[in-house]
Design a protein around this motif. Sequence first.
Motif, short mmCIF file in Angstrom:
data_model
loop_
_atom_site.label_atom_id
_atom_site.label_comp_id
_atom_site.label_asym_id
_atom_site.label_seq_id
_atom_site.Cartn_x
_atom_site.Cartn_y
_atom_site.Cartn_z
N LYS A 238 0.82 -1.21 0.00
CA LYS A 238 0.00 0.00 0.00
C LYS A 238 0.86 1.26 0.00
CE LYS A 238 -4.09 -1.90 2.34
NZ LYS A 238 -4.93 -1.85 3.58
N ARG A 239 2.06 1.16 0.56
CA ARG A 239 2.98 2.31 0.57
C ARG A 239 3.67 2.48 -0.78
NH1 ARG A 239 4.82 -0.26 5.28
NH2 ARG A 239 6.87 -0.65 4.32
N GLY A 240 3.45 1.56 -1.69
CA GLY A 240 4.08 1.64 -3.00
C GLY A 240 5.37 0.84 -3.11
N VAL A 241 5.65 0.00 -2.13
CA VAL A 241 6.86 -0.83 -2.16
C VAL A 241 6.67 -1.96 -3.17
CG1 VAL A 241 8.39 -2.31 -0.82
CG2 VAL A 241 7.38 -0.27 0.24
N GLU A 242 7.65 -2.18 -4.02
CA GLU A 242 7.61 -3.27 -4.99
C GLU A 242 7.98 -4.58 -4.29
OE1 GLU A 242 9.34 -4.33 -9.44
OE2 GLU A 242 10.63 -3.28 -8.01
N ILE A 243 7.13 -5.58 -4.42
CA ILE A 243 7.35 -6.86 -3.75
C ILE A 243 7.53 -7.95 -4.79
CG2 ILE A 243 6.37 -8.59 -2.20
CD1 ILE A 243 4.81 -6.33 -0.84
N LYS A 244 8.65 -8.65 -4.69
CA LYS A 244 8.91 -9.82 -5.52
C LYS A 244 9.28 -10.98 -4.61
CE LYS A 244 10.77 -7.30 -9.57
NZ LYS A 244 9.79 -7.70 -10.58
N MET A 245 8.68 -12.14 -4.88
CA MET A 245 8.95 -13.34 -4.10
C MET A 245 9.38 -14.45 -5.04
SD MET A 245 8.67 -14.92 -0.98
CE MET A 245 7.51 -13.96 -0.03
N LEU A 246 10.59 -14.99 -4.81
CA LEU A 246 11.13 -16.07 -5.64
C LEU A 246 11.35 -17.28 -4.74
CD1 LEU A 246 12.23 -16.89 -8.43
CD2 LEU A 246 14.43 -15.90 -7.78
N VAL A 247 10.67 -18.39 -5.07
CA VAL A 247 10.73 -19.58 -4.22
C VAL A 247 11.02 -20.82 -5.05
CG1 VAL A 247 9.14 -18.59 -2.52
CG2 VAL A 247 8.25 -20.05 -4.34
N GLU A 248 11.49 -21.85 -4.39
CA GLU A 248 11.73 -23.14 -5.04
C GLU A 248 10.41 -23.73 -5.54
OE1 GLU A 248 12.66 -26.56 -6.60
OE2 GLU A 248 14.26 -25.22 -5.95
N GLY A 249 10.39 -24.11 -6.83
CA GLY A 249 9.17 -24.64 -7.42
C GLY A 249 8.83 -26.04 -6.99
N SER A 250 9.85 -26.84 -6.63
CA SER A 250 9.62 -28.23 -6.25
C SER A 250 10.46 -28.59 -5.03
CB SER A 250 9.96 -29.16 -7.42
OG SER A 250 9.18 -28.87 -8.55
N PRO A 251 10.12 -28.06 -3.86
CA PRO A 251 10.91 -28.40 -2.67
C PRO A 251 10.76 -29.87 -2.32
CG PRO A 251 8.91 -27.23 -2.05
CD PRO A 251 8.98 -27.19 -3.54
N ALA A 252 11.72 -30.41 -1.59
CA ALA A 252 11.66 -31.81 -1.17
C ALA A 252 10.38 -32.07 -0.40
CB ALA A 252 12.88 -32.15 -0.31
N GLY A 253 9.61 -33.06 -0.83
CA GLY A 253 8.35 -33.36 -0.18
C GLY A 253 7.18 -32.51 -0.63
N GLY A 254 7.45 -31.56 -1.54
CA GLY A 254 6.39 -30.69 -2.04
C GLY A 254 6.15 -29.47 -1.16
#
Length: 583
Positions: free
Chosen positions: A254-270
Amino acid sequence: MKIGTVILSIFLVFIISSSVVAIPENEVFGSYPLIYKVYPNPYTKGEGDEFISIINPIDRTVNLNGYSITDLEGEIFFPPFSLPPGKTCYWAYSSEEFKKSFGFYPDFAYIVDTNSKTKMIDGRIKLANTRDEVILKKNGKIVDVLVYGDSDYREGWTGKSVEKPREGQILKRNSFKDHNNREDWKSPKETYCGQTNFRPEEFKFKGKVIAFTSPDSSFLTLTELIDKAEERIYIYIYTAENLALIPSLKDASKRGVEIKMLVEGSPAGGMGEDEPRFLSYIKDIGGDVRLTKDPYVFNHQKFAILDDVTVVTSENMGYSGLPVDNRYGNRGFWIAICDKDVSAYYLKVFLNDWNCASSFEGEKISSFGLERGYVPIGRYEPKFESKIFDGEFTVFPVIGPDFSIEDNPLIDAIENANDKILVEVFYADLLWRENPLLKGLINAARRGADVYILLDSSDYNVEPDKIDNDDFVRYIEGLGEDHLHAETIDKDGLLKLHNKSMIIDDSVFISSFNWNRNSFMRNREAGVLIYNKELARYYEDIFWHDWGKSKIERGTLIMILCLIVAFVSFLVWKRFKVTRNKK
């Protein structure tokens, strides 16, 4: 073309083509070019980016006219082409597919895109994925040979073949002194298509660093940093599912901060139960989410960039690594480095991997609620609040697998340790005999440095029917080194010891690296080594607290027994003296 794509292409050109390869001065060469890199088992469907490269390791330009390469099933013939000293040239099956994978066109190809400067040459080769031979000839005479997999070809080759390549693996020559055997191709680091080649850098600055730890102070400190962000919050994490973070991230958006989240697509066990909804909420509040894929086995790193602050940790953003209630959770170290140049370094890593990732589609927010049914509460007694340190710092980022083995500042620090090395690590694979950290620690202990290694004691890490942490402890004890100690932690309220950190004299290392081959050789990992005496003491206090949970009972018991013996001896002596006086 997007700026990110341009950056990625430039970066890949640097990695793969490297205009001039540094040839060691002490190596003695023959009179011919050598096979340099071979890519026989690509990720891509159709494998059009398959390539072979040769290098000129001699001190004069070589004309490739009369040279050819064969796999005994097909053969390519080079036209007149000048290859200067230290330079490489590439042949690919398809020039366009090669460009898509590596960011530049090859010198030669079987299938040539009309818009490229790639030359089409006579003949073709289609390498087998798991076994084949690559033979470089000049006027029909063998100049160099590579044999891989279970191929039984041996002309111009001695001994065993090079191990068969995994999918996406690039076979790369390690020695320019040609021995005509697998030693020429043996390297401590495997190379895969799409991997980066970040190099070590040193940053010195005068400013602030914030030290904190899980479970004591991680959630409160991280949310405070999120609440202060003004421009960007980029999070690169293995797994993320703690829904309690969403309100702070929503306010930031809401303050205008750009948010990017990069995560593992297939972690062990899902993915965990709450991770898809966590990521969906990030998208719903205006953030962007992407999932990592090849070339790494796992994208296991754990860091974030908040404006010009870099947060590096051993923990994931789940309920145990980032607990809301600090009476519950893992032991893990966190650090926030307030320096623009340091954040710029980690930003390059983030953006490179971001541009290679795929978009997360998300779920409908209406299908679930934000609030989790409970907040886990444990019986740990929190003791360590976050602390801000003002001073002078020397910082070395550590990125894997780029320089997790060769040129790793952590290994240098271990080799130079004089006083002590204190280690907390979740898991140590005793079967990984090439572990450079373990070798360095043993050598440090033999030099006289006090080395203490504390490992997790969860049931799955001390099982009787497999080699794990308790076996590692017995191995260390069996070495019989006076200055080398290892224990599994008495958790006493902690969920587990999930840390991957060290205190080395006046420095601290915090990272995502587990002690196994995949972590160092095939995963994306991230850590930081930072020198500052007062900062190191903060984490040292935590270590001794945790070590006390495995050792204090024994030490305290010995001390109490000594006091009891001394007291009883005193009473006996006093009574004997009184009795003697009466006589």
